[in-house]
Design an enzyme around this catalytic site. Structure first.
Site, PDB file in Angstrom:
ATOM      1  N   THR A   1       6.570   5.762 -14.566  1.00 54.06           N
ATOM      2  CA  THR A   1       7.958   5.353 -14.344  1.00 54.06           C
ATOM      3  C   THR A   1       8.561   4.883 -15.666  1.00 54.06           C
ATOM      4  O   THR A   1       7.855   4.311 -16.498  1.00 54.06           O
ATOM      5  CB  THR A   1       7.959   4.187 -13.331  1.00 54.06           C
TER       6      THR A   1
ATOM      7  N   VAL B   1       9.977   6.424  -0.295  1.00 48.35           N
ATOM      8  CA  VAL B   1      10.814   5.841  -1.346  1.00 48.35           C
ATOM      9  C   VAL B   1      10.085   4.613  -1.889  1.00 48.35           C
ATOM     10  O   VAL B   1       9.575   3.797  -1.122  1.00 48.35           O
ATOM     11  CB  VAL B   1      12.200   5.450  -0.782  1.00 48.35           C
ATOM     12  N   GLY B   2      10.029   4.490  -3.208  1.00 50.90           N
ATOM     13  CA  GLY B   2       9.332   3.369  -3.822  1.00 50.90           C
ATOM     14  C   GLY B   2      10.271   2.225  -4.164  1.00 50.90           C
ATOM     15  O   GLY B   2      11.334   2.064  -3.566  1.00 50.90           O
ATOM     16  N   ASP B   3       9.874   1.451  -5.142  1.00 47.97           N
ATOM     17  CA  ASP B   3      10.653   0.268  -5.525  1.00 47.97           C
ATOM     18  C   ASP B   3      11.803   0.584  -6.478  1.00 47.97           C
ATOM     19  O   ASP B   3      12.778  -0.173  -6.569  1.00 47.97           O
ATOM     20  CB  ASP B   3       9.740  -0.740  -6.243  1.00 47.97           C
TER      21      ASP B   3
ATOM     22  N   GLY C   1       4.813   0.331 -11.350  1.00 46.56           N
ATOM     23  CA  GLY C   1       3.557   0.008 -10.680  1.00 46.56           C
ATOM     24  C   GLY C   1       3.634   0.370  -9.210  1.00 46.56           C
ATOM     25  O   GLY C   1       4.483   1.186  -8.806  1.00 46.56           O
TER      26      GLY C   1
ATOM     27  N   GLY D   1       4.812   0.638  -5.916  1.00 44.88           N
ATOM     28  CA  GLY D   1       6.124   0.324  -5.349  1.00 44.88           C
ATOM     29  C   GLY D   1       6.067  -0.529  -4.101  1.00 44.88           C
ATOM     30  O   GLY D   1       6.879  -1.448  -3.920  1.00 44.88           O
TER      31      GLY D   1
END
Ligand code: ASP
Length: 314
Positions: free
Chosen positions: A175, A204-206, A226, A228
């Site tokens: 990321t 969907v992650g962070d 990292g 998420g």
């Protein structure tokens, strides 16, 4: 006067996780420095924190060595789905923000996140509507396959034996993110990712979640990388920025990463900047690369050693 001594300033990261393969390191280092340089050039000309953060993130999205834009990891359905978010905070306290999630046909998701922020009344857009917005805003769409690299495909094949969506020990994070303060004291945070290899389609992650993968207010800004699911649970970036009211960015970053101990096995890294241009960065993974700029010290690159709390292993 001393309060403004570090302005303008920025720091970019290229993900926290297992260390990059040795042959890739020089090119990654050059990519990180080039990204910081493109943001710094804007700041040196008196440009905005937003323009500088976007320029730095676009440079990394365009670099196939990083897991964002071109070079993103493939999900379990062998498709790229990318997330990105951006936030700007004026010294007067006004904030604006925008994000996109699970987009597949945009080379630079961070540009679309900016468009959500600037051209709509919304904060987070996904799917066909997000792509329509890209078209309307003149952000070129591409075929999803155009963003797939041999490296991402090889990674996907290597992890194929694990159940789709399982964590399967994937600790390769790439990321990208940038946090910036400009000479007017405006702050910006921007984060962009392809998530992680073989995540479930639609996950969907962070990175596009306000407060989790990115955050800015008048006291500072943060961008995270990292796992998420852990970063969202802890609202990692918001927590770090809130701490700036009573501590330095280094301490705020260290406290945020220390809080990851409550979630065993969760790798994370964070970069933090405050309204004075002071920087903080740390992680609990094996490796994290950052590049930074301020007028006094110019451009610097660092492969950051893990914080003392690391490694955070199950
Ligand atoms: N935070 C990203 C996500 O969970 C992945 C990463 O930083 O490597 O989507």
């Amino acid at each position: 006067m001393p309060r403004r001594a570090h302005l303008p300033a920025l720091i970019v990261h290229g993900g926290a996780g297992i260390a990059a393969a040795v042959p890739d390191r020089p090119a990654r280092r050059r990519g990180m420095i080039a990204a910081a340089k493109s943001g710094a050039a804007i700041l040196r000309e008196g440009g905005s924190a937003l323009d500088a953060a976007i320029a730095a993130v676009v440079a990394l999205e365009n670099n196939p060595l990083f897991n964002a834009g071109y070079g993103s990891m493939l999900n379990a359905a062998r498709k790229i789905e990318m997330d990105a978010g951006v936030m700007v905070a004026a010294p007067t306290g006004g904030i604006t923000t925008g994000a996109v999630a699970a987009v597949s046909r945009v080379r630079n998701p961070i540009l679309l996140a900016r468009t959500v922020m600037e051209r709509t009344h919304h904060i987070l857009m996904v799917g066909a509507g997000a792509e329509r917005l890209a078209r309307e805003a003149g952000i070129p769409l591409c075929a999803p396959g155009d963003l797939v690299t041999a490296r991402a495909l090889a990674r996907w094949r290597k992890l194929k034996r694990f159940a789709p969506g399982s964590r399967h020990g994937e600790r390769r994070h790439g990321t990208v993110g940038a946090v910036v303060v400009d000479s007017h004291g405006t702050l910006a945070a921007a984060t962009s990712t392809g998530g992680y290899s073989r995540k479930l389609a639609g996950r969907v992650g962070d990175s596009p979640i306000l407060g989790a993968g990115f955050f800015a207010d008048r006291s500072g800004a943060a961008s995270a990388t990292g796992l998420g699911e852990a970063i969202v649970r802890l609202s990692l970036c918001r927590e770090a920025v809130m701490r700036l009211r009573r501590m330095t960015p280094s301490e705020a970053a260290a406290r945020a990463i220390r809080s990851m101990r409550t979630i065993p096995g969760a790798d994370a890294g964070i970069v933090v900047i405050d309204s004075r241009g002071r920087l903080g960065y740390t992680h609990n993974a094996e490796s994290m690369e950052v590049a930074m700029f301020d007028p006094a010290r110019g451009l610097r690159y660092e492969r950051v050693r893990p914080s003392r709390t690391s490694p955070n292993r199950t």
